[in-house]
Scaffold this active site. Structure first.
Site, PDB file in Angstrom:
ATOM      1  N   PHE A   1      22.193 -44.166   7.178  1.00  0.00           N
ATOM      2  CA  PHE A   1      20.946 -44.342   7.971  1.00  0.00           C
ATOM      3  C   PHE A   1      20.576 -44.332   9.774  1.00  0.00           C
ATOM      4  CE2 PHE A   1      20.723 -44.960   3.692  1.00  0.00           C
ATOM      5  CZ  PHE A   1      19.323 -43.744   3.638  1.00  0.00           C
ATOM      6  N   ASP A   2      20.136 -43.625  10.397  1.00  0.00           N
ATOM      7  CA  ASP A   2      19.497 -44.422  11.616  1.00  0.00           C
ATOM      8  C   ASP A   2      18.676 -45.616  11.271  1.00  0.00           C
ATOM      9  OD1 ASP A   2      18.924 -44.181  14.746  1.00  0.00           O
ATOM     10  OD2 ASP A   2      16.907 -43.275  13.885  1.00  0.00           O
ATOM     11  N   LEU A   3      18.745 -46.484  11.871  1.00  0.00           N
ATOM     12  CA  LEU A   3      18.503 -48.083  12.112  1.00  0.00           C
ATOM     13  C   LEU A   3      16.019 -47.501  12.562  1.00  0.00           C
ATOM     14  CD1 LEU A   3      17.320 -50.478  11.117  1.00  0.00           C
ATOM     15  CD2 LEU A   3      18.060 -51.016  13.350  1.00  0.00           C
ATOM     16  N   ASP A   4      15.921 -47.463  13.925  1.00  0.00           N
ATOM     17  CA  ASP A   4      14.760 -47.249  14.814  1.00  0.00           C
ATOM     18  C   ASP A   4      14.217 -46.330  14.437  1.00  0.00           C
ATOM     19  OD1 ASP A   4      15.251 -50.210  16.176  1.00  0.00           O
ATOM     20  OD2 ASP A   4      16.350 -48.987  17.441  1.00  0.00           O
TER      21      ASP A   4
ATOM     22  N   VAL B   1      20.987 -39.338   7.588  1.00  0.00           N
ATOM     23  CA  VAL B   1      19.392 -39.236   8.091  1.00  0.00           C
ATOM     24  C   VAL B   1      18.869 -40.120   9.070  1.00  0.00           C
ATOM     25  CG1 VAL B   1      17.155 -39.881   6.864  1.00  0.00           C
ATOM     26  CG2 VAL B   1      18.999 -39.606   5.377  1.00  0.00           C
TER      27      VAL B   1
END
Length: 215
Positions: free
Chosen positions: A7-10, A165
């Protein structure tokens, strides 16, 4: 069949735009390039900061590095907490863990900030691996972050088992460059136009829709 999800964060796990844009605004003021419109600064959410400062302000690398330093003056104290978890994310992570997926975070944000955010929202425990960039500006390109994540997951030889994602075109492009499929979320900071042009495996509109992808 996928065994791990990155997963990306922001813009993917957390809605971090307020803290990032206000910290960018602070930095631009400091380098003599003031921008009163925070909406225009949403382009800074996601991409590597140094590159984005150079692109947005057309300044040289030395000035951009000063801008990054000013950004961190505000972000480390205030901006990092002007943030919130997107609806449904915690439930998504819980279900994916129960289903047996290995979960990771792959972010262009400096790794110590990534860990701070995840700890603050009590999300760190869901992830097997948490990867970000280095504070010195290295490992900021998305493909580099993904490669390091694959290495730590010990799945570099099994890229077909890993899914990325993210919410921006550079998440899709970075995943493609690394030989990994990517699902894009439309609720983050990327426009639908850029996501459609990037051609991810799928575009989903919510955490709930993302979970249905794994049914």
């Amino acid at each position: 069949m996928y065994k791990a999800i990155m997963f990306d964060l922001d813009g993917t796990l957390t809605e971090s735009g307020e803290g990032i844009t206000k910290s960018v605004q602070y930095a631009l003021e400091k380098i003599g390039k003031p921008e009163p419109d925070l909406e225009k600064l949403r382009v800074f959410v996601g991409p590597p900061l140094l590159e984005q400062f150079m692109k947005y302000t057309e300044v040289d690398e030395e000035t951009a590095r000063r801008a990054v330093a000013f950004y961190r003056e505000r972000y480390t104290v205030t901006g990092i907490f002007e943030n919130d978890v997107y609806p449904g994310i915690r439930e998504l992570l819980e279900v994916l863990r129960r289903k047996g997926y290995r979960l990771a975070v792959a972010s262009s944000k400096p790794e110590n900030f990534v860990n701070q955010v995840l700890d603050y929202f009590d999300l760190a425990g869901y992830f097997d691996v948490i990867v970000g960039s280095e504070m010195n500006g290295s490992r900021t390109r998305k493909v580099q972050v993904i490669e390091e994540t694959l290495k730590r997951l010990r799945l570099a030889e099994h890229r077909d088992q890993v899914l990325m994602v993210g919410d921006k075109e550079h998440d899709v492009f970075g995943a493609r460059e690394a030989g990994v499929q990517c699902v894009a979320v439309s609720y983050g900071y990327g426009t639908m136009e850029e996501l459609e042009a990037a051609k991810p495996l799928r575009i989903v509109d919510s955490a709930e829709e993302l979970l249905r992808f794994f049914d």
